[in-house]
Design a protein around this motif. Structure first.
Motif, PDB file in Angstrom:
ATOM      1  N   ALA B   1       0.792  -1.311   0.075  1.00 29.04           N
ATOM      2  CA  ALA B   1       0.073   0.175   0.102  1.00 29.04           C
ATOM      3  C   ALA B   1       0.910   1.144   0.119  1.00 29.04           C
ATOM      4  CB  ALA B   1      -0.917  -0.032   1.270  1.00 29.04           C
ATOM      5  N   GLN B   2       0.439   2.358  -0.807  1.00 29.70           N
ATOM      6  CA  GLN B   2       1.133   3.589  -0.735  1.00 29.70           C
ATOM      7  C   GLN B   2       1.017   4.279   0.582  1.00 29.70           C
ATOM      8  OE1 GLN B   2       1.566   2.481  -4.496  1.00 29.70           O
ATOM      9  NE2 GLN B   2      -0.372   2.413  -3.926  1.00 29.70           N
ATOM     10  N   SER B   3       2.106   4.814   1.042  1.00 26.78           N
ATOM     11  CA  SER B   3       2.160   5.602   2.390  1.00 26.78           C
ATOM     12  C   SER B   3       2.995   6.586   2.320  1.00 26.78           C
ATOM     13  CB  SER B   3       2.141   4.708   3.499  1.00 26.78           C
ATOM     14  OG  SER B   3       3.667   4.132   3.502  1.00 26.78           O
ATOM     15  N   VAL B   4       3.071   7.699   3.288  1.00 25.16           N
ATOM     16  CA  VAL B   4       4.037   8.717   3.501  1.00 25.16           C
ATOM     17  C   VAL B   4       4.247   8.951   4.834  1.00 25.16           C
ATOM     18  CG1 VAL B   4       4.151  11.140   3.162  1.00 25.16           C
ATOM     19  CG2 VAL B   4       3.366   9.994   1.224  1.00 25.16           C
ATOM     20  N   ALA B   5       5.395   9.412   5.138  1.00 23.90           N
ATOM     21  CA  ALA B   5       5.792   9.445   6.592  1.00 23.90           C
ATOM     22  C   ALA B   5       6.440  10.605   6.763  1.00 23.90           C
ATOM     23  CB  ALA B   5       6.549   8.313   7.145  1.00 23.90           C
ATOM     24  N   TYR B  25       8.721   7.948   1.762  1.00 24.84           N
ATOM     25  CA  TYR B  25       7.417   7.357   1.287  1.00 24.84           C
ATOM     26  C   TYR B  25       7.522   5.930   0.689  1.00 24.84           C
ATOM     27  CZ  TYR B  25      10.393   7.501  -2.728  1.00 24.84           C
ATOM     28  OH  TYR B  25      11.271   7.290  -4.005  1.00 24.84           O
ATOM     29  N   SER B  26       6.343   5.202   0.678  1.00 24.56           N
ATOM     30  CA  SER B  26       6.434   3.748   0.205  1.00 24.56           C
ATOM     31  C   SER B  26       5.316   3.653  -0.844  1.00 24.56           C
ATOM     32  CB  SER B  26       5.908   2.925   1.359  1.00 24.56           C
ATOM     33  OG  SER B  26       5.804   1.659   1.146  1.00 24.56           O
ATOM     34  N   VAL B  27       5.645   3.258  -2.142  1.00 18.17           N
ATOM     35  CA  VAL B  27       4.893   3.187  -3.201  1.00 18.17           C
ATOM     36  C   VAL B  27       5.387   1.981  -4.189  1.00 18.17           C
ATOM     37  CG1 VAL B  27       4.473   5.756  -3.436  1.00 18.17           C
ATOM     38  CG2 VAL B  27       6.141   4.769  -4.808  1.00 18.17           C
ATOM     39  N   SER B  28       4.497   1.663  -4.997  1.00 16.10           N
ATOM     40  CA  SER B  28       4.879   0.676  -5.825  1.00 16.10           C
ATOM     41  C   SER B  28       4.750   1.557  -7.180  1.00 16.10           C
ATOM     42  CB  SER B  28       3.692  -0.475  -5.992  1.00 16.10           C
ATOM     43  OG  SER B  28       2.584   0.000  -6.421  1.00 16.10           O
ATOM     44  N   GLN B  71      17.081   6.230  -0.801  1.00 14.47           N
ATOM     45  CA  GLN B  71      16.331   6.348   0.555  1.00 14.47           C
ATOM     46  C   GLN B  71      14.861   6.583   0.434  1.00 14.47           C
ATOM     47  OE1 GLN B  71      18.590   9.395   2.430  1.00 14.47           O
ATOM     48  NE2 GLN B  71      20.559   8.366   2.053  1.00 14.47           N
ATOM     49  N   THR B  72      14.220   6.726  -0.597  1.00 14.64           N
ATOM     50  CA  THR B  72      12.757   6.715  -0.674  1.00 14.64           C
ATOM     51  C   THR B  72      12.515   7.965   0.242  1.00 14.64           C
ATOM     52  OG1 THR B  72      12.246   5.321   1.237  1.00 14.64           O
ATOM     53  CG2 THR B  72      12.198   4.409  -1.103  1.00 14.64           C
ATOM     54  N   SER B  73      13.011   9.179   0.043  1.00 16.45           N
ATOM     55  CA  SER B  73      12.918  10.227   0.717  1.00 16.45           C
ATOM     56  C   SER B  73      12.502  11.607  -0.153  1.00 16.45           C
ATOM     57  CB  SER B  73      14.047  10.819   1.650  1.00 16.45           C
ATOM     58  OG  SER B  73      15.270  11.038   0.870  1.00 16.45           O
ATOM     59  N   ALA B  92       2.712  14.717   0.496  1.00 14.10           N
ATOM     60  CA  ALA B  92       1.815  13.485  -0.202  1.00 14.10           C
ATOM     61  C   ALA B  92       2.277  12.935  -1.370  1.00 14.10           C
ATOM     62  CB  ALA B  92       0.563  14.547  -0.638  1.00 14.10           C
ATOM     63  N   VAL B  93       1.848  11.722  -1.623  1.00 13.54           N
ATOM     64  CA  VAL B  93       2.144  10.966  -2.703  1.00 13.54           C
ATOM     65  C   VAL B  93       0.747  10.274  -3.409  1.00 13.54           C
ATOM     66  CG1 VAL B  93       1.917   8.752  -1.367  1.00 13.54           C
ATOM     67  CG2 VAL B  93       3.277   8.933  -3.508  1.00 13.54           C
ATOM     68  N   ARG B  94       0.836  10.650  -4.788  1.00 13.46           N
ATOM     69  CA  ARG B  94      -0.303  10.220  -5.538  1.00 13.46           C
ATOM     70  C   ARG B  94      -0.521   8.776  -5.497  1.00 13.46           C
ATOM     71  NH1 ARG B  94      -1.368   8.353 -10.995  1.00 13.46           N
ATOM     72  NH2 ARG B  94      -3.428   9.044 -11.742  1.00 13.46           N
ATOM     73  N   ASP B  95      -1.611   8.144  -5.245  1.00 11.41           N
ATOM     74  CA  ASP B  95      -1.927   6.893  -5.242  1.00 11.41           C
ATOM     75  C   ASP B  95      -1.732   6.075  -6.441  1.00 11.41           C
ATOM     76  OD1 ASP B  95      -4.721   4.847  -3.818  1.00 11.41           O
ATOM     77  OD2 ASP B  95      -2.681   3.976  -4.269  1.00 11.41           O
ATOM     78  N   ALA B  96      -0.736   5.586  -6.898  1.00 17.29           N
ATOM     79  CA  ALA B  96      -0.565   4.904  -8.003  1.00 17.29           C
ATOM     80  C   ALA B  96      -1.383   3.719  -8.286  1.00 17.29           C
ATOM     81  CB  ALA B  96       0.960   4.228  -8.297  1.00 17.29           C
ATOM     82  N   ALA B  97      -1.848   3.024  -7.348  1.00 21.55           N
ATOM     83  CA  ALA B  97      -2.989   1.896  -7.397  1.00 21.55           C
ATOM     84  C   ALA B  97      -4.223   2.440  -7.956  1.00 21.55           C
ATOM     85  CB  ALA B  97      -2.937   1.076  -6.309  1.00 21.55           C
ATOM     86  N   GLY B  98      -4.254   3.753  -7.854  1.00 17.69           N
ATOM     87  CA  GLY B  98      -5.607   4.137  -7.995  1.00 17.69           C
ATOM     88  C   GLY B  98      -6.450   4.255  -9.657  1.00 17.69           C
ATOM     89  N   GLY B  99      -5.409   3.772 -10.433  1.00 16.92           N
ATOM     90  CA  GLY B  99      -5.656   3.864 -12.004  1.00 16.92           C
ATOM     91  C   GLY B  99      -5.597   5.500 -12.266  1.00 16.92           C
ATOM     92  N   ALA B 100      -7.063   5.590 -12.815  1.00 17.51           N
ATOM     93  CA  ALA B 100      -7.032   7.280 -13.301  1.00 17.51           C
ATOM     94  C   ALA B 100      -7.575   8.042 -12.365  1.00 17.51           C
ATOM     95  CB  ALA B 100      -8.419   7.065 -14.254  1.00 17.51           C
ATOM     96  N   THR B 101      -7.811   7.471 -10.940  1.00 21.68           N
ATOM     97  CA  THR B 101      -7.997   8.384  -9.928  1.00 21.68           C
ATOM     98  C   THR B 101      -7.128   9.136  -9.373  1.00 21.68           C
ATOM     99  OG1 THR B 101      -9.905   6.933  -9.067  1.00 21.68           O
ATOM    100  CG2 THR B 101      -8.972   8.626  -7.496  1.00 21.68           C
ATOM    101  N   ASN B 102      -7.033  10.604  -9.368  1.00 21.86           N
ATOM    102  CA  ASN B 102      -5.997  11.315  -9.016  1.00 21.86           C
ATOM    103  C   ASN B 102      -6.015  11.571  -7.444  1.00 21.86           C
ATOM    104  OD1 ASN B 102      -3.747  13.004  -9.174  1.00 21.86           O
ATOM    105  ND2 ASN B 102      -4.931  14.852  -9.689  1.00 21.86           N
TER     106      ASN B 102
END
Lengths: 114, 116
Positions: B1-5, B25-28, B71-73, B92-102
């Motif tokens: 799951a996408q996340s930001v710390a 951040y943590s994203v795929s 460093q995913t920073s 903030a990070v855009r949710d890459a798993a959201g497809g067309a959803t911004n």
């Protein structure tokens, strides 16, 4: 260029009531997203509208619903208000065309549920 | 799951000194990263973004951010802080798993306090 506007600024409702919040998107933006920001927290995504249809939803119950109109303005409706719905509700508009993706936020509506 | 710390609830800095507000951040996939600022009783104002390209991104009000993939920073920086920079900052990070959803996923925010 007109920015994102929201109305009303503040609202006080009683538990169990219904509320409608309104948002006008920035000129040229066809996508509207709604976020809930509880006190001391980051904004949480509620849902997004594109071309008058919901095209993404966060972890919010069905009593949170919305609309987008042909001029891209939007409404957020919340039924059966609960105390935990007290928050700042933010509307953001964007135009993913061109791959820019940044969202521009309105000033928010502060909802207090008593 | 996408996340930001955002590991710091508050950052204190003297006016004129450089400031850094941290974000990891943590994203795929490739991250789309953003910084926003919020003044009291106001909405969020967009500062800058990283989509692709140079790792050092320049934004509004003299702010810049450095993207570090290893460093995913994505730390926010400014060479010389102003008292007027005192506000709440969100990564903030855009949710890459959201497809067309911004959809944006926000951190918990860091309160920046600049002392005169």
């Amino acid at each position: 260029e007109t920015g994102v506007t929201q109305s009303p600024t503040h609202l006080i409702k009683t538990r169990g009531q219904q509320v409608t919040l309104r948002c006008s998107s920035q000129s040229g933006h066809n996508t509207v997203s709604w976020y809930q920001q509880a006190l001391g927290q980051g904004p949480q995504f509620i849902f997004q509208y594109y071309r008058e249809e919901e095209n993404g939803r966060g972890n919010f119950p069905p009593r949170f619903s919305g609309l987008q109109f042909p001029n891209y303005s939007s409404e957020l409706n919340v039924n059966a208000l609960e105390l935990d719905d007290s928050a700042l509700y933010l509307c953001a508009s964007s135009s993913p065309k061109g791959g820019t993706y940044e969202q521009y936020f309105g000033p928010g509506t502060r909802l207090t549920v008593t | 799951a996408q996340s930001v710390a955002q590991p710091e609830d508050q950052v204190n800095v003297a006016e004129g000194n450089p400031l850094t507000v941290k974000c990891t951040y943590s994203v795929s996939g490739n991250p789309y990263l953003f910084w926003y600022v919020q003044y009291p009783n106001r909405g969020l104002q967009f500062l800058l973004k990283y989509i692709t390209g140079d790792n050092l991104v320049k934004g509004s009000y003299g702010f810049e951010a450095e993207f570090n993939k290893s460093q995913t920073s994505f730390h926010l920086k400014k060479p010389s802080a102003l008292v007027s920079d005192s506000a709440l900052y969100f990564c903030a990070v855009r949710d890459a798993a959201g497809g067309a959803t911004n959809k944006l996923i926000f951190g918990t925010g860091t309160l920046l306090a600049v002392q005169p």
